[in-house]
Motif scaffolding. Structure first.
Motif, PDB file in Angstrom:
ATOM      1  N   VAL A  18     -35.309  46.880 -62.417  1.00 52.06           N
ATOM      2  CA  VAL A  18     -35.700  46.387 -61.403  1.00 52.06           C
ATOM      3  C   VAL A  18     -37.261  46.819 -61.270  1.00 52.06           C
ATOM      4  O   VAL A  18     -38.112  46.535 -60.405  1.00 52.06           O
ATOM      5  CB  VAL A  18     -35.151  46.493 -59.830  1.00 52.06           C
ATOM      6  N   THR A  19     -37.848  47.949 -62.194  1.00 51.58           N
ATOM      7  CA  THR A  19     -38.975  48.602 -62.257  1.00 51.58           C
ATOM      8  C   THR A  19     -38.986  49.246 -63.557  1.00 51.58           C
ATOM      9  O   THR A  19     -38.244  49.742 -64.052  1.00 51.58           O
ATOM     10  CB  THR A  19     -39.230  49.390 -61.115  1.00 51.58           C
ATOM     11  N   ASP A  20     -40.256  49.460 -64.030  1.00 51.52           N
ATOM     12  CA  ASP A  20     -40.611  50.128 -65.261  1.00 51.52           C
ATOM     13  C   ASP A  20     -41.111  51.589 -64.770  1.00 51.52           C
ATOM     14  O   ASP A  20     -41.677  52.244 -65.724  1.00 51.52           O
ATOM     15  CB  ASP A  20     -41.663  49.388 -66.565  1.00 51.52           C
ATOM     16  N   ARG A  21     -41.414  51.857 -63.568  1.00 56.48           N
ATOM     17  CA  ARG A  21     -41.961  53.008 -63.177  1.00 56.48           C
ATOM     18  C   ARG A  21     -40.936  54.166 -62.703  1.00 56.48           C
ATOM     19  O   ARG A  21     -39.822  53.731 -62.186  1.00 56.48           O
ATOM     20  CB  ARG A  21     -42.696  52.638 -61.740  1.00 56.48           C
ATOM     21  N   CYS A  22     -41.157  55.522 -62.690  1.00 57.49           N
ATOM     22  CA  CYS A  22     -40.349  56.560 -62.413  1.00 57.49           C
ATOM     23  C   CYS A  22     -40.932  57.485 -61.737  1.00 57.49           C
ATOM     24  O   CYS A  22     -42.332  57.759 -62.303  1.00 57.49           O
ATOM     25  CB  CYS A  22     -39.454  56.837 -63.631  1.00 57.49           C
ATOM     26  N   ASN A  23     -40.546  58.325 -60.826  1.00 56.52           N
ATOM     27  CA  ASN A  23     -41.122  59.642 -60.368  1.00 56.52           C
ATOM     28  C   ASN A  23     -40.861  60.708 -61.156  1.00 56.52           C
ATOM     29  O   ASN A  23     -41.226  61.950 -61.019  1.00 56.52           O
ATOM     30  CB  ASN A  23     -40.861  59.826 -58.968  1.00 56.52           C
ATOM     31  N   PHE A  24     -39.827  60.702 -62.337  1.00 57.70           N
ATOM     32  CA  PHE A  24     -39.719  61.800 -63.172  1.00 57.70           C
ATOM     33  C   PHE A  24     -40.304  61.476 -64.297  1.00 57.70           C
ATOM     34  O   PHE A  24     -40.800  60.268 -64.644  1.00 57.70           O
ATOM     35  CB  PHE A  24     -38.271  61.919 -63.552  1.00 57.70           C
ATOM     36  N   ARG A  25     -40.407  62.576 -65.304  1.00 59.83           N
ATOM     37  CA  ARG A  25     -41.084  62.417 -66.592  1.00 59.83           C
ATOM     38  C   ARG A  25     -40.379  63.003 -67.647  1.00 59.83           C
ATOM     39  O   ARG A  25     -40.562  63.973 -68.413  1.00 59.83           O
ATOM     40  CB  ARG A  25     -42.769  62.613 -67.003  1.00 59.83           C
ATOM     41  N   CYS A  26     -39.153  62.513 -67.699  1.00 62.54           N
ATOM     42  CA  CYS A  26     -38.209  63.129 -68.618  1.00 62.54           C
ATOM     43  C   CYS A  26     -38.637  63.105 -69.918  1.00 62.54           C
ATOM     44  O   CYS A  26     -38.882  62.101 -70.528  1.00 62.54           O
ATOM     45  CB  CYS A  26     -36.548  62.679 -68.386  1.00 62.54           C
ATOM     46  N   ARG A  27     -38.439  64.060 -70.949  1.00 60.51           N
ATOM     47  CA  ARG A  27     -39.056  63.836 -72.150  1.00 60.51           C
ATOM     48  C   ARG A  27     -38.183  63.193 -73.218  1.00 60.51           C
ATOM     49  O   ARG A  27     -38.861  62.759 -73.917  1.00 60.51           O
ATOM     50  CB  ARG A  27     -38.951  65.339 -72.645  1.00 60.51           C
ATOM     51  N   TYR A  28     -36.866  63.025 -72.864  1.00 57.78           N
ATOM     52  CA  TYR A  28     -36.142  62.245 -73.738  1.00 57.78           C
ATOM     53  C   TYR A  28     -36.448  60.706 -73.248  1.00 57.78           C
ATOM     54  O   TYR A  28     -35.825  59.537 -73.796  1.00 57.78           O
ATOM     55  CB  TYR A  28     -34.471  62.302 -73.522  1.00 57.78           C
ATOM     56  N   PHE A 132     -34.088  72.084 -65.314  1.00 60.64           N
ATOM     57  CA  PHE A 132     -34.197  71.079 -64.900  1.00 60.64           C
ATOM     58  C   PHE A 132     -35.633  70.350 -64.860  1.00 60.64           C
ATOM     59  O   PHE A 132     -35.806  69.300 -65.262  1.00 60.64           O
ATOM     60  CB  PHE A 132     -33.446  70.716 -63.801  1.00 60.64           C
ATOM     61  N   LEU A 133     -36.474  71.270 -64.175  1.00 55.44           N
ATOM     62  CA  LEU A 133     -37.946  71.104 -64.322  1.00 55.44           C
ATOM     63  C   LEU A 133     -38.389  70.911 -65.606  1.00 55.44           C
ATOM     64  O   LEU A 133     -39.418  70.030 -65.997  1.00 55.44           O
ATOM     65  CB  LEU A 133     -38.615  72.083 -63.599  1.00 55.44           C
ATOM     66  N   PHE A 134     -38.278  71.589 -66.576  1.00 57.52           N
ATOM     67  CA  PHE A 134     -38.561  71.545 -68.014  1.00 57.52           C
ATOM     68  C   PHE A 134     -38.156  70.288 -68.605  1.00 57.52           C
ATOM     69  O   PHE A 134     -39.107  69.436 -69.166  1.00 57.52           O
ATOM     70  CB  PHE A 134     -37.911  72.667 -68.996  1.00 57.52           C
ATOM     71  N   ASN A 136     -37.358  67.228 -66.758  1.00 54.38           N
ATOM     72  CA  ASN A 136     -38.110  66.211 -66.087  1.00 54.38           C
ATOM     73  C   ASN A 136     -39.607  66.260 -65.744  1.00 54.38           C
ATOM     74  O   ASN A 136     -40.141  65.498 -65.159  1.00 54.38           O
ATOM     75  CB  ASN A 136     -37.207  65.804 -64.706  1.00 54.38           C
ATOM     76  N   GLY A 137     -40.130  66.899 -66.567  1.00 55.45           N
ATOM     77  CA  GLY A 137     -41.596  67.077 -66.650  1.00 55.45           C
ATOM     78  C   GLY A 137     -41.987  67.656 -65.329  1.00 55.45           C
ATOM     79  O   GLY A 137     -43.398  67.346 -64.870  1.00 55.45           O
ATOM     80  N   GLY A 138     -41.234  68.548 -64.577  1.00 51.78           N
ATOM     81  CA  GLY A 138     -41.824  69.230 -63.753  1.00 51.78           C
ATOM     82  C   GLY A 138     -41.862  68.452 -62.227  1.00 51.78           C
ATOM     83  O   GLY A 138     -42.694  68.849 -61.321  1.00 51.78           O
ATOM     84  N   ARG A 139     -40.985  67.310 -62.135  1.00 50.18           N
ATOM     85  CA  ARG A 139     -41.367  66.486 -61.327  1.00 50.18           C
ATOM     86  C   ARG A 139     -40.132  66.384 -59.944  1.00 50.18           C
ATOM     87  O   ARG A 139     -40.206  65.862 -59.052  1.00 50.18           O
ATOM     88  CB  ARG A 139     -41.263  64.954 -61.747  1.00 50.18           C
ATOM     89  N   GLY A 140     -39.266  67.347 -60.179  1.00 50.40           N
ATOM     90  CA  GLY A 140     -38.037  67.235 -59.313  1.00 50.40           C
ATOM     91  C   GLY A 140     -37.153  68.427 -59.263  1.00 50.40           C
ATOM     92  O   GLY A 140     -36.705  68.595 -60.620  1.00 50.40           O
ATOM     93  N   ARG A 141     -36.640  69.019 -58.478  1.00 53.86           N
ATOM     94  CA  ARG A 141     -35.445  70.125 -58.299  1.00 53.86           C
ATOM     95  C   ARG A 141     -34.405  69.718 -58.223  1.00 53.86           C
ATOM     96  O   ARG A 141     -34.034  68.711 -57.738  1.00 53.86           O
ATOM     97  CB  ARG A 141     -36.047  71.185 -57.212  1.00 53.86           C
ATOM     98  N   VAL A 142     -33.334  70.652 -58.590  1.00 57.27           N
ATOM     99  CA  VAL A 142     -32.007  70.400 -58.459  1.00 57.27           C
ATOM    100  C   VAL A 142     -31.499  69.838 -57.004  1.00 57.27           C
ATOM    101  O   VAL A 142     -30.842  68.795 -56.958  1.00 57.27           O
ATOM    102  CB  VAL A 142     -31.045  71.229 -59.294  1.00 57.27           C
ATOM    103  N   GLN A 143     -31.755  70.572 -56.012  1.00 60.01           N
ATOM    104  CA  GLN A 143     -30.873  70.572 -54.875  1.00 60.01           C
ATOM    105  C   GLN A 143     -31.151  68.914 -54.094  1.00 60.01           C
ATOM    106  O   GLN A 143     -30.245  68.682 -53.515  1.00 60.01           O
ATOM    107  CB  GLN A 143     -31.437  71.522 -53.775  1.00 60.01           C
ATOM    108  N   PRO A 144     -32.279  68.452 -54.452  1.00 54.39           N
ATOM    109  CA  PRO A 144     -32.229  67.014 -53.832  1.00 54.39           C
ATOM    110  C   PRO A 144     -31.407  66.017 -54.419  1.00 54.39           C
ATOM    111  O   PRO A 144     -30.722  65.165 -53.700  1.00 54.39           O
ATOM    112  CB  PRO A 144     -33.675  66.606 -54.030  1.00 54.39           C
ATOM    113  N   VAL A 145     -31.238  66.200 -55.856  1.00 52.97           N
ATOM    114  CA  VAL A 145     -30.417  65.334 -56.267  1.00 52.97           C
ATOM    115  C   VAL A 145     -28.838  65.739 -55.915  1.00 52.97           C
ATOM    116  O   VAL A 145     -28.042  64.751 -55.679  1.00 52.97           O
ATOM    117  CB  VAL A 145     -30.432  65.622 -57.896  1.00 52.97           C
ATOM    118  N   LEU A 146     -28.465  66.974 -55.829  1.00 49.72           N
ATOM    119  CA  LEU A 146     -27.203  67.225 -55.342  1.00 49.72           C
ATOM    120  C   LEU A 146     -26.787  66.661 -54.038  1.00 49.72           C
ATOM    121  O   LEU A 146     -25.654  66.023 -53.613  1.00 49.72           O
ATOM    122  CB  LEU A 146     -26.969  68.625 -55.449  1.00 49.72           C
TER     123      LEU A 146
END
Length: 334
Positions: A18-28, A132-134, A136-146
């Motif tokens: 539904v979108t090609d945008r993302c707020n993370f920048r995961c290297r893979y 996790f930060l490494f 996802n490109g420094g875009r998000g920490r773990v706790q909000p995901v949990l």
């Protein structure tokens, strides 16, 4: 109606970006040096509307699709996502699920459930912030995901967690992830690092095989295989012998499952792809926005599927694969 491809695989699953945008920048998936402020994302007018998505989904259902999965990019960035889910929930399907990075899930989980979503898959690659930060490109920490995972479960959504494992990057996080989620009662699935798209710097030496993961996890918590829930299930399932749930393995690199693949993928701009590793797709947007009937659109989709012969993971490295021209995962979802 059931439609079969050139390898007698029927059309059963549709993954809808539904979108090609993302707020993370995961290297893979979306490395920051490529997907930067100058990257040309889809113009708004090129993206399918909620009505167009539901119309196409309805046509796919008439051709035998029984499961719908919403993907991105990050689908929770799309403001009309609840409307899209509500429209899809009105269709005669067995399952409607969504894949997300989970960063925006806590405040949206209840709305998604109320709209008609059945299941959710959260991508999470480690439990410690540094790793996790490494990734996802420094875009998000773990706790909000949990927190998002907890909110989804509290809302009544079935939850699975996907972990892409890369050797020397986050493979040390495997056992902590297994321990955390088996105690939480959620199924964790290990995903082999794949050569999706052209930008993620894939190297086979960075793949941690399912065989290796099974040995590592099994030494700590003995496992036994479980029969698939259905033909074409992506993950191989294993049950913990102590009765504490199960874990799954998605082994596209070392144990290719092309022979049972029943998935079609629809990009946010209405392009139909018949493989995650496809080099080209088939635009349906212009057909949607003309005078074509549902029957004509269905005929086009049937013809595309009937001519499908994709089996990239079986052909990887044999010279029969499609080289380096694959569509980016952020464009069509995982």
């Amino acid at each position: 109606m059931t439609v079969y491809d050139q390898h007698s695989r029927h059309l059963r699953d549709l993954r809808i970006s539904v979108t090609d945008r993302c707020n993370f920048r995961c290297r893979y998936c979306m490395p920051a040096e490529i997907f930067d402020q100058d990257y040309a994302y889809l113009p708004q007018g090129h993206m399918l509307t909620a009505e167009e998505i539901s119309r196409l989904a309805r046509i796919f259902v008439s051709l035998g699709v029984r499961k719908l999965r919403i993907t991105g990019g990050e689908p929770l960035l799309r403001k009309d996502l609840p409307e899209i889910i509500t429209r899809l929930a009105a269709l005669d399907v067995e399952d409607i699920s969504l894949t997300t990075n989970g960063s925006l899930l806590a405040r949206n989980a209840s709305k998604l459930k109320q709209a008609g979503l059945h299941r959710i898959t959260v991508s999470l690659d480690a439990l410690d912030d540094d790793t996790f930060l490494f990734m996802n490109g420094g875009r998000g920490r773990v706790q909000p995901v949990l927190d998002g995972i907890d909110a989804a479960a509290a809302a009544g959504l079935s939850v699975k967690v996907n972990m892409v494992v890369q050797k020397g990057v986050n493979d040390s996080a495997v056992l902590p992830m297994v321990e955390y989620f088996r105690n939480k009662g959620h199924i964790l699935r290990m995903v082999e690092y794949m050569d999706v798209g052209n930008t993620n710097g894939w190297n086979r030496e960075h793949v941690v095989s399912t065989k290796e993961l099974l040995q590592r996890i099994g030494e700590r918590w003995p496992l036994e295989p479980v029969e698939p829930n259905y033909l074409g299930e992506v993950a191989a399932r294993y049950r913990f012998l102590d009765g504490r749930g199960e874990v799954g393995f998605i082994s596209s690199v070392t144990q290719a499952f092309c022979a049972s693949c029943t998935r079609a993928r629809l990009s946010a701009d209405g392009t139909l792809y018949t493989c995650l590793f496809a080099s080209q797709g088939h635009s349906l947007r212009h057909l949607l926005r003309s005078d074509n009937s549902d029957e004509q659109l269905g005929g086009t989709i049937s013809s595309i599927w009937a001519n499908r012969h994709d089996q990239y993971s079986l052909e990887r490295g044999t010279g029969k694969d499609n080289g380096s021209t694959k569509v980016e995962m952020s464009h069509i979802g995982g």
